[in-house]
Design an enzyme around this catalytic site. Structure first.
Site, PDB file in Angstrom:
ATOM      1  N   ASP A   1      70.138  61.601  29.563  1.00  0.00           N
ATOM      2  CA  ASP A   1      69.661  60.225  29.631  1.00  0.00           C
ATOM      3  C   ASP A   1      68.217  60.190  30.139  1.00  0.00           C
ATOM      4  O   ASP A   1      67.370  59.478  29.602  1.00  0.00           O
ATOM      5  CB  ASP A   1      70.593  59.446  30.576  1.00  0.00           C
ATOM      6  CG  ASP A   1      70.067  58.076  30.933  1.00  0.00           C
ATOM      7  OD1 ASP A   1      70.243  57.168  30.103  1.00  0.00           O
ATOM      8  OD2 ASP A   1      69.472  57.917  32.005  1.00  0.00           O
TER       9      ASP A   1
ATOM     10  N   GLU B   1      73.974  62.004  24.668  1.00  0.00           N
ATOM     11  CA  GLU B   1      73.115  62.252  25.830  1.00  0.00           C
ATOM     12  C   GLU B   1      73.374  63.641  26.415  1.00  0.00           C
ATOM     13  O   GLU B   1      72.441  64.362  26.779  1.00  0.00           O
ATOM     14  CB  GLU B   1      73.358  61.189  26.903  1.00  0.00           C
ATOM     15  CG  GLU B   1      72.778  59.838  26.544  1.00  0.00           C
ATOM     16  CD  GLU B   1      72.990  58.800  27.636  1.00  0.00           C
ATOM     17  OE1 GLU B   1      72.149  57.913  27.757  1.00  0.00           O
ATOM     18  OE2 GLU B   1      74.001  58.868  28.372  1.00  0.00           O
TER      19      GLU B   1
END
Lengths: 246, 246
Positions: A66, A134
């Site tokens: 992320d 992610e």
């Protein structure tokens, strides 16, 4: 359920090789440490631990990926939109890395087929698609460093998905825009949409758009609407100057 | 007011060279494109524009630097705390990159002295310290890429400031901990704190701590409390084993 590799016994040599080859194909480079990718697709329901007894699943990698995604998108937007204020850049980035957008991405890459879990897909929720996307970015960062990570994000996120005019809300629907333009220009518009899943585990749709009887663009995606938008966007780019001057 | 370079006419050759040398000293490398650093310290009140007529100030760089800082801290924490869950890592990162923490950092590096603004320091608010620190990181990224950025963040943020036990709340005050330990061990504790600003534009304090008459550590920072914590932390590391086993 059939989308998720349910592994209850240690993988055999053949399975390991298969996974390595799948990753090489997905990543378009040779992974160095396959363990990172293994972790990126391991769900906590397996209760797997590493040699030090620490949980071995994708949750920590998600945090890392992320952050990497955020910085790569920030640097892309900074350079791409020199007129964008700090507030504008922040808002655009939020749209690109929204949970919804990341879930779409993960789905389109069909990452779910690599997930090893003890629970069925129906019970893991929709966010798993974005979460493993992610985590995969986190794994690439650990394995190959920032520049590989950046390249992967450009190829898999920015080039195919990031559409500034659409994100800005200047264009809400390419399909609508093309239909309206054809009506104004008295051109004959035809769109054909059909299910085209083939052997893939996730439903796919294909689209063909013709103008005045000539096929201009095709599209294929995991929803009817997305496939239509994809094809319409291609039509838009084929006629961009004419549309903008009309 | 005297902290801010108030530039109303274009800088002379001498000023440019001075700024380049200041940056080289601060960054500990040779900047390639000094314009980025110039931008990192230009406040919007100057209403400066670049050759394309776009605003030339640090606000967009702040966005970029914030993202780079976030990703470097994420990668540091990921590797440093293998037991940390995703939630733990997120929380630790928020503490490290909090506005308050970044303002402290910017103040300690005395970045305000490079700022070119048309308004006095009293009116720009405290956040300017953190903002220009982030902008500087953005400038480093544009000038030299991710790895230089990472190195700078390690040297200026992680090594001097990131203190996991303190961030975790396990140690709330090193000073308190040392005093308590000395009392238990019947050691004579002495702390001496005095203003020590010298020629610097921001007030500084120095601290000396002695135990049983022997000077153990010194500290210097922009507040009495910070200088005392810094010196106490050094004492802590000198006696860590004894303290932990006491």
């Amino acid at each position: 359920m059939n989308f998720i590799r349910k592994i209850v016994k240690p993988s055999s040599k053949g399975e390991d090789e298969g996974f390595y080859n799948d990753m090489r194909e997905l990543l378009e480079f040779y992974p160095k440490k396959i363990e990172y990718y293994d972790m990126a697709f391991t769900h906590r329901s397996l209760k797997k631990v590493d040699k030090d007894g620490e949980p071995f699943n994708y949750e920590r990698l998600e945090f890392l990926g992320d952050a990497m995604l955020g910085s790569v998108i920030a640097s892309y937007l900074y350079k791409k939109v020199p007129k964008g204020t700090e507030g504008y850049l922040t808002q655009m980035r939020s749209k690109i890395v929204s949970r919804e957008h990341l879930n779409e991405l993960g789905k389109d890459l069909n990452l779910i087929k690599f997930v090893k879990s003890n629970i069925s897909q129906d019970n893991v929720g929709d966010n798993i698609h974005g979460n493993i996307f992610e985590a995969l970015i986190g794994a690439i960062y650990l394995d190959k460093g920032y520049n590989y990570c950046k390249k992967f994000i450009y190829e898999k996120v920015i080039t195919p998905y990031v559409d500034i005019p659409k994100l800005e809300g200047k264009i809400t629907s390419y399909k609508g825009l093309i239909i309206e333009w054809c009506q104004k220009q008295k051109k004959k518009y035809h769109i054909e949409t059909y299910e085209d899943t083939g052997n893939e585990p996730i439903k796919h749709f294909s689209v063909r758009i013709s103008i005045d009887g000539e096929q201009i663009a095709k599209g294929r995606a995991t929803s009817k609407k997305k496939a239509e938008e994809q094809a319409s966007k291609r039509v838009y780019f084929s006629f961009q100057k004419q549309i903008e001057n009309s």
